[in-house]
Design a protein around this motif. Structure first.
Motif, PDB file in Angstrom:
ATOM      1  N   MET A 170      74.824  15.609   4.199  1.00  0.00           N
ATOM      2  CA  MET A 170      73.982  15.210   5.246  1.00  0.00           C
ATOM      3  C   MET A 170      74.795  13.791   5.555  1.00  0.00           C
ATOM      4  O   MET A 170      75.002  12.382   4.764  1.00  0.00           O
ATOM      5  CB  MET A 170      72.568  15.743   5.178  1.00  0.00           C
ATOM      6  CG  MET A 170      72.468  16.405   4.928  1.00  0.00           C
ATOM      7  SD  MET A 170      72.442  17.442   6.660  1.00  0.00           S
ATOM      8  CE  MET A 170      72.346  19.287   6.141  1.00  0.00           C
ATOM      9  N   PRO A 171      75.078  13.744   6.917  1.00  0.00           N
ATOM     10  CA  PRO A 171      75.354  11.970   6.965  1.00  0.00           C
ATOM     11  C   PRO A 171      74.718  11.183   7.195  1.00  0.00           C
ATOM     12  O   PRO A 171      73.149  11.350   7.617  1.00  0.00           O
ATOM     13  CB  PRO A 171      76.243  12.241   8.661  1.00  0.00           C
ATOM     14  CG  PRO A 171      75.671  13.578   8.885  1.00  0.00           C
ATOM     15  CD  PRO A 171      74.570  14.142   7.883  1.00  0.00           C
ATOM     16  N   ALA A 172      74.419   9.892   6.378  1.00  0.00           N
ATOM     17  CA  ALA A 172      73.135   9.131   6.677  1.00  0.00           C
ATOM     18  C   ALA A 172      73.484   8.300   8.122  1.00  0.00           C
ATOM     19  O   ALA A 172      74.453   8.517   8.922  1.00  0.00           O
ATOM     20  CB  ALA A 172      73.237   7.324   6.041  1.00  0.00           C
ATOM     21  N   MET A 173      72.535   7.946   8.908  1.00  0.00           N
ATOM     22  CA  MET A 173      72.739   7.556  10.455  1.00  0.00           C
ATOM     23  C   MET A 173      72.183   5.791   9.757  1.00  0.00           C
ATOM     24  O   MET A 173      71.754   5.534   9.284  1.00  0.00           O
ATOM     25  CB  MET A 173      71.461   8.317  11.039  1.00  0.00           C
ATOM     26  CG  MET A 173      71.697   9.462  11.467  1.00  0.00           C
ATOM     27  SD  MET A 173      70.812  10.417  12.399  1.00  0.00           S
ATOM     28  CE  MET A 173      68.972  10.806  10.820  1.00  0.00           C
ATOM     29  N   ASP A 174      72.624   5.153  11.043  1.00  0.00           N
ATOM     30  CA  ASP A 174      72.863   3.997  11.194  1.00  0.00           C
ATOM     31  C   ASP A 174      71.692   3.401  11.397  1.00  0.00           C
ATOM     32  O   ASP A 174      70.941   4.073  12.766  1.00  0.00           O
ATOM     33  CB  ASP A 174      73.099   3.705  12.760  1.00  0.00           C
ATOM     34  CG  ASP A 174      74.862   3.036  11.569  1.00  0.00           C
ATOM     35  OD1 ASP A 174      75.052   2.423  10.635  1.00  0.00           O
ATOM     36  OD2 ASP A 174      75.769   2.317  12.824  1.00  0.00           O
ATOM     37  N   ILE A 175      71.149   3.113  10.812  1.00  0.00           N
ATOM     38  CA  ILE A 175      69.170   2.181  10.729  1.00  0.00           C
ATOM     39  C   ILE A 175      69.326   1.155  11.927  1.00  0.00           C
ATOM     40  O   ILE A 175      70.739  -0.271  11.755  1.00  0.00           O
ATOM     41  CB  ILE A 175      68.590   1.472  10.204  1.00  0.00           C
ATOM     42  CG1 ILE A 175      68.700   2.847   8.791  1.00  0.00           C
ATOM     43  CG2 ILE A 175      67.385   1.147   9.420  1.00  0.00           C
ATOM     44  CD1 ILE A 175      67.921   2.923   7.242  1.00  0.00           C
ATOM     45  N   VAL A 176      68.337   0.879  13.064  1.00  0.00           N
ATOM     46  CA  VAL A 176      68.803   0.235  14.098  1.00  0.00           C
ATOM     47  C   VAL A 176      68.150  -1.289  13.413  1.00  0.00           C
ATOM     48  O   VAL A 176      66.967  -0.921  12.602  1.00  0.00           O
ATOM     49  CB  VAL A 176      68.126   0.641  15.584  1.00  0.00           C
ATOM     50  CG1 VAL A 176      69.466   1.807  16.132  1.00  0.00           C
ATOM     51  CG2 VAL A 176      67.152   1.224  15.627  1.00  0.00           C
ATOM     52  N   HIS A 177      68.330  -1.878  14.169  1.00  0.00           N
ATOM     53  CA  HIS A 177      67.333  -3.385  13.694  1.00  0.00           C
ATOM     54  C   HIS A 177      67.084  -4.438  15.007  1.00  0.00           C
ATOM     55  O   HIS A 177      66.763  -3.233  15.738  1.00  0.00           O
ATOM     56  CB  HIS A 177      68.894  -4.511  13.104  1.00  0.00           C
ATOM     57  CG  HIS A 177      68.926  -3.487  11.864  1.00  0.00           C
ATOM     58  ND1 HIS A 177      70.167  -4.464  11.399  1.00  0.00           N
ATOM     59  CD2 HIS A 177      68.599  -3.075  10.940  1.00  0.00           C
ATOM     60  CE1 HIS A 177      70.508  -4.135   9.925  1.00  0.00           C
ATOM     61  NE2 HIS A 177      68.590  -3.381   9.929  1.00  0.00           N
ATOM     62  N   TYR A 178      65.953  -5.351  14.024  1.00  0.00           N
ATOM     63  CA  TYR A 178      65.097  -5.900  14.992  1.00  0.00           C
ATOM     64  C   TYR A 178      65.862  -6.407  16.841  1.00  0.00           C
ATOM     65  O   TYR A 178      66.980  -6.799  16.871  1.00  0.00           O
ATOM     66  CB  TYR A 178      64.071  -7.250  14.151  1.00  0.00           C
ATOM     67  CG  TYR A 178      63.590  -8.070  15.349  1.00  0.00           C
ATOM     68  CD1 TYR A 178      62.218  -7.847  15.847  1.00  0.00           C
ATOM     69  CD2 TYR A 178      64.084  -9.069  15.161  1.00  0.00           C
ATOM     70  CE1 TYR A 178      61.827  -8.360  16.944  1.00  0.00           C
ATOM     71  CE2 TYR A 178      63.730 -10.302  16.048  1.00  0.00           C
ATOM     72  CZ  TYR A 178      62.358  -9.888  17.075  1.00  0.00           C
ATOM     73  OH  TYR A 178      61.827 -10.862  17.785  1.00  0.00           O
ATOM     74  N   GLY A 179      65.469  -6.619  16.997  1.00  0.00           N
ATOM     75  CA  GLY A 179      66.247  -6.464  18.802  1.00  0.00           C
ATOM     76  C   GLY A 179      66.820  -5.786  19.670  1.00  0.00           C
ATOM     77  O   GLY A 179      67.037  -5.441  21.046  1.00  0.00           O
ATOM     78  N   ASP A 180      66.534  -4.178  18.787  1.00  0.00           N
ATOM     79  CA  ASP A 180      67.412  -2.750  20.134  1.00  0.00           C
ATOM     80  C   ASP A 180      66.230  -2.177  20.253  1.00  0.00           C
ATOM     81  O   ASP A 180      64.447  -2.189  19.899  1.00  0.00           O
ATOM     82  CB  ASP A 180      67.307  -1.798  18.633  1.00  0.00           C
ATOM     83  CG  ASP A 180      67.863  -0.929  19.162  1.00  0.00           C
ATOM     84  OD1 ASP A 180      67.548   0.101  20.621  1.00  0.00           O
ATOM     85  OD2 ASP A 180      68.816  -0.051  18.881  1.00  0.00           O
ATOM     86  N   PRO A 181      65.710  -2.134  22.125  1.00  0.00           N
ATOM     87  CA  PRO A 181      64.387  -1.901  22.504  1.00  0.00           C
ATOM     88  C   PRO A 181      64.294  -0.754  21.327  1.00  0.00           C
ATOM     89  O   PRO A 181      62.992  -0.325  22.188  1.00  0.00           O
ATOM     90  CB  PRO A 181      65.358  -1.440  23.909  1.00  0.00           C
ATOM     91  CG  PRO A 181      66.650  -1.854  23.864  1.00  0.00           C
ATOM     92  CD  PRO A 181      66.597  -2.618  22.678  1.00  0.00           C
ATOM     93  N   ILE A 182      65.065   0.542  21.674  1.00  0.00           N
ATOM     94  CA  ILE A 182      64.081   1.633  21.158  1.00  0.00           C
ATOM     95  C   ILE A 182      63.055   1.660  19.784  1.00  0.00           C
ATOM     96  O   ILE A 182      62.048   2.721  19.532  1.00  0.00           O
ATOM     97  CB  ILE A 182      64.527   2.743  20.576  1.00  0.00           C
ATOM     98  CG1 ILE A 182      64.470   3.529  20.094  1.00  0.00           C
ATOM     99  CG2 ILE A 182      65.436   2.398  19.174  1.00  0.00           C
ATOM    100  CD1 ILE A 182      64.595   5.172  20.777  1.00  0.00           C
ATOM    101  N   LEU A 183      62.908  -0.278  19.237  1.00  0.00           N
ATOM    102  CA  LEU A 183      61.965  -0.242  18.050  1.00  0.00           C
ATOM    103  C   LEU A 183      60.159  -0.430  18.715  1.00  0.00           C
ATOM    104  O   LEU A 183      59.752  -0.533  18.485  1.00  0.00           O
ATOM    105  CB  LEU A 183      62.213  -1.178  17.665  1.00  0.00           C
ATOM    106  CG  LEU A 183      63.032  -1.037  16.402  1.00  0.00           C
ATOM    107  CD1 LEU A 183      64.190  -1.839  15.015  1.00  0.00           C
ATOM    108  CD2 LEU A 183      62.952   0.292  15.411  1.00  0.00           C
ATOM    109  N   ARG A 184      60.769  -0.833  20.303  1.00  0.00           N
ATOM    110  CA  ARG A 184      59.369  -1.061  21.185  1.00  0.00           C
ATOM    111  C   ARG A 184      58.863  -0.107  21.882  1.00  0.00           C
ATOM    112  O   ARG A 184      57.809  -0.567  22.509  1.00  0.00           O
ATOM    113  CB  ARG A 184      59.899  -2.349  21.708  1.00  0.00           C
ATOM    114  CG  ARG A 184      60.341  -3.432  20.804  1.00  0.00           C
ATOM    115  CD  ARG A 184      58.873  -3.777  20.319  1.00  0.00           C
ATOM    116  NE  ARG A 184      58.871  -5.143  19.607  1.00  0.00           N
ATOM    117  CZ  ARG A 184      58.233  -6.009  18.689  1.00  0.00           C
ATOM    118  NH1 ARG A 184      56.930  -5.202  18.463  1.00  0.00           N
ATOM    119  NH2 ARG A 184      58.362  -7.211  18.579  1.00  0.00           N
TER     120      ARG A 184
END
Ligand code: NI
Length: 182
Positions: free
Chosen positions: A1-15
């Motif tokens: 299974m492919p590992a997905m990129d983890i988004v970091h602080y600054g990306d609006p999806i985390l908010r």
């Protein structure tokens, strides 16, 4: 299974407060990918919005402790009771190289759905209870930096700025890549 990129602080999806999951039909392969992404990043928990997905879902797998080491999936969860309080150092895959002492309730009663869509209600404490609260924060757009004093946050200001600049670079690269896909 492919590992997905983890988004970091600054990306609006985390908010963003993540949307409830209503379609359970193709979740198991997605959940496998989440676990793989988490293992690759050497984390013990990962929320869906940390890989850019707006879904109320997270996975946890605690290893190397005395606690139960079953991999777990939590969907549409809600903390219904919180008891006690304790401090513990927490890191976050979306805020690399930062560790902060976070005060949280010691014990929670948590209501959630599993992959089988069944509702469950369980009491959690220890590292698992803490991890659940950390991941629930993610799904509500809350990060560990929001749970410390402004003084504590100021101490890691330089690191935060760097993470944010890199996250923004990655995001603009992503949107460029998208533009050229036919
Ligand atoms: Ni985190």
């Amino acid at each position: 299974m492919p590992a997905m990129d983890i988004v970091h602080y600054g990306d609006p999806i985390l908010r963003k407060k993540c949307s409830p999951v209503s379609d359970f039909s193709n979740l198991s392969s997605l959940v496998d990918d989440l676990f793989d992404s988490m293992y690759e990043a050497e984390g013990i928990g990962l929320a869906a919005n940390q890989v850019g997905l707006d879904m109320n879902l997270f996975v946890i797998h605690i290893t190397d402790t005395d606690e139960d080491d079953t991999p777990r999936v939590f969907i549409n969860g809600e903390i219904i009771v919180s008891k006690g309080e304790c401090d513990f150092p927490e890191g976050c895959l979306s805020i690399p190289q930062v560790s902060l002492d976070i005060a949280r309730p010691e014990t929670i009663i948590f209501r959630y759905q599993g992959l089988d869509e069944e509702w469950k209600e369980e009491e959690f404490n220890g590292l698992l209870g803490r991890a659940i609260q950390h991941e629930m924060d993610h799904l509500n757009g809350i990060l560990i930096i929001d749970r410390v004093s402004s003084l504590e946050k100021m101490k890691i200001n330089k690191e935060l700025k760097e993470i944010k600049i890199n996250a923004e670079k990655k995001m603009s690269k992503r949107s460029l890549e998208k533009r050229f896909v036919l």
